[in-house]
Design an enzyme around this catalytic site. Structure first.
Site, PDB file in Angstrom:
ATOM      1  N   LYS A  86       0.837  -1.340   0.068  1.00 43.68           N
ATOM      2  CA  LYS A  86       0.060   0.089  -0.034  1.00 43.68           C
ATOM      3  C   LYS A  86       0.905   1.102  -0.062  1.00 43.68           C
ATOM      4  O   LYS A  86       2.218   1.249   0.335  1.00 43.68           O
ATOM      5  CB  LYS A  86      -0.833  -0.043   1.283  1.00 43.68           C
ATOM      6  N   ARG A 101      -3.249  -9.764   5.066  1.00 43.44           N
ATOM      7  CA  ARG A 101      -3.785 -10.029   3.891  1.00 43.44           C
ATOM      8  C   ARG A 101      -2.912  -9.371   2.947  1.00 43.44           C
ATOM      9  O   ARG A 101      -2.469  -8.442   3.095  1.00 43.44           O
ATOM     10  CB  ARG A 101      -4.930  -9.217   3.771  1.00 43.44           C
TER      11      ARG A 101
HETATM   12  N1  HH2 Z   1      -7.515  -3.805   1.378  1.00 42.87           N
HETATM   13  C1  HH2 Z   1      -7.839  -3.965   0.430  1.00 42.87           C
HETATM   14  C2  HH2 Z   1      -9.059  -4.675  -0.047  1.00 42.87           C
HETATM   15  N2  HH2 Z   1      -9.465  -5.499   0.909  1.00 42.87           N
HETATM   16  N3  HH2 Z   1      -9.863  -6.031   3.075  1.00 42.87           N
HETATM   17  C3  HH2 Z   1      -9.402  -6.053   4.355  1.00 42.87           C
HETATM   18  N4  HH2 Z   1      -9.953  -6.575   5.238  1.00 42.87           N
HETATM   19  N5  HH2 Z   1      -8.131  -5.089   4.781  1.00 42.87           N
HETATM   20  C4  HH2 Z   1      -7.776  -4.485   3.840  1.00 42.87           C
HETATM   21  O1  HH2 Z   1      -6.815  -3.720   4.104  1.00 42.87           O
HETATM   22  C5  HH2 Z   1      -8.053  -4.518   2.398  1.00 42.87           C
HETATM   23  C6  HH2 Z   1      -9.114  -5.610   1.985  1.00 42.87           C
HETATM   24  C7  HH2 Z   1      -7.112  -3.119  -0.933  1.00 42.87           C
HETATM   25  O2  HH2 Z   1      -6.024  -3.929  -1.363  1.00 42.87           O
HETATM   26  P1  HH2 Z   1      -5.994  -4.433  -2.950  1.00 42.87           P
HETATM   27  O3  HH2 Z   1      -7.041  -5.787  -3.006  1.00 42.87           O
HETATM   28  O4  HH2 Z   1      -4.915  -4.967  -3.084  1.00 42.87           O
HETATM   29  O5  HH2 Z   1      -6.449  -3.403  -3.945  1.00 42.87           O
HETATM   30  P2  HH2 Z   1      -7.810  -3.128  -4.809  1.00 42.87           P
HETATM   31  O6  HH2 Z   1      -8.680  -2.684  -3.644  1.00 42.87           O
HETATM   32  O7  HH2 Z   1      -7.360  -2.005  -5.624  1.00 42.87           O
HETATM   33  O8  HH2 Z   1      -8.472  -4.493  -5.387  1.00 42.87           O
END
Ligand code: HH2
Length: 289
Positions: A234, A268
């Site tokens: 992030k 995660r």
């Molecule tokens: N962060 C993201 C998505 N889901 N769920 C939880 N519980 N905690 C988090 O910090 C979290 C999450 C965002 O990351 P990512 O899936 O890599 O990216 P995107 O939302 O662009 O798909």
């Protein structure tokens, strides 16, 4: 709030349990064209995603130590365009069906009860709800299905959350919000052993807010429920290290290890092998002490 008697040791995930006697890794499988670090990884020409590639990546994550795989069909990066339930289902369901053959625990990353319902019927054991259970239908679905549930803190929604987020005390406000959402979930019939909480790093928070939350994470741990964090690749890591998304693995692992020392139990992540190794080292030193 009732004492979370079983919380901290294991989480009910339908007919299975997520063992939290040691920190665990949740591997991210984003089936989206636009996720911030891995969007488009599995293609998509509107005839569906590359299921063979998704299965290959998932198998590798499990081999590398992932206890659960988190399948998501909507990017929640700041400013992302929301997608319909139909589109989320079109993206995620074939992948969930394919991965259900692997035997790993599966999580659906969604805010929509309809998507969660379909995912649970197709083999998901856990609902990762980045809206923190705002929709009572989501809480009822989890209560009835016996699935695990992550209640995450997010200020606003992804489209607007980074527009001047402000807090008097981010730790206090996130803690109070999570307490309130835990109460709501319990009132709808979710059992305390199904619940995990997440402070939502990057969701409606500025850099300083994210750092304050991570420095004060023990206050969230003190709620007595297992704590999950998603810091993998992030912008917080980028701002500390000055590195682009693809080069944030070392910073992400360092943060995971420090958070594990402070009682966080679920991570995660995109980089499963690196995180699992970091956590294994942290655990080895801990038990040796
Ligand atoms: N962060 C993201 C998505 N889901 N769920 C939880 N519980 N905690 C988090 O910090 C979290 C999450 C965002 O990351 P990512 O899936 O890599 O990216 P995107 O939302 O662009 O798909």
């Amino acid at each position: 709030m009732p004492p979370a008697s079983e919380a901290g040791q294991r989480v009910r995930c339908k007919d299975r349990w997520l063992d939290l006697s040691h920190p665990v890794v949740l591997g991210v499988i984003n089936v989206t064209p636009d996720s911030f670090s891995d969007g488009g990884r599995f293609g998509d020409d509107n005839d569906g995603f590359d299921l063979n590639e998704a299965e290959r990546v998932a198998r590798q994550m499990v081999a590398d130590g992932a206890a659960m795989l988190d399948v998501g069909g909507e990017s929640t990066r700041p400013g992302a365009t929301p997608v319909s339930a139909e589109e989320e289902i079109r993206r995620t369901l074939p992948v969930i069906s394919r991965l259900s053959g692997l035997g790993a625990l599966l999580s659906i990353d969604t805010r929509k009860p309809r998507v969660a319902r379909e995912a649970i019927m197709s083999g998901c054991h856990f609902v990762n709800d980045v809206s923190g259970g705002r929709d009572p239908d989501m809480l009822r679905l989890v209560a009835h299905s016996g699935a695990g549930l992550c209640l995450m803190h997010m200020r606003g929604d992804p489209a607007t959350m980074q527009k001047n987020p402000d807090y008097q005390s981010v730790c206090d406000e996130v803690r109070v919000y999570l307490e309130q959402q835990i109460e709501r979930a319990l009132r709808e019939g979710v059992h305390e052993n199904q619940i995990v909480v997440d402070p939502g790093i990057g969701f409606g928070k500025r850099f300083e807010h994210n750092l304050d939350l991570l420095r004060g994470i023990e206050r969230i741990v003190a709620l007595g429920f297992p704590v999950m964090i998603g810091v993998s690749r992030k912008s917080t890591i980028g701002q500390i290290t000055g590195r682009d998304v693809a080069d944030r693995v070392y910073g992400s692992v360092a943060l995971a290890v420090l958070a594990a020392e402070r009682g966080v139990s679920i991570f995660r992540v995109h980089d499963v092998a690196a995180t699992s190794d970091g956590l294994a080292v942290q655990q080895a030193l801990r038990s040796a002490g």
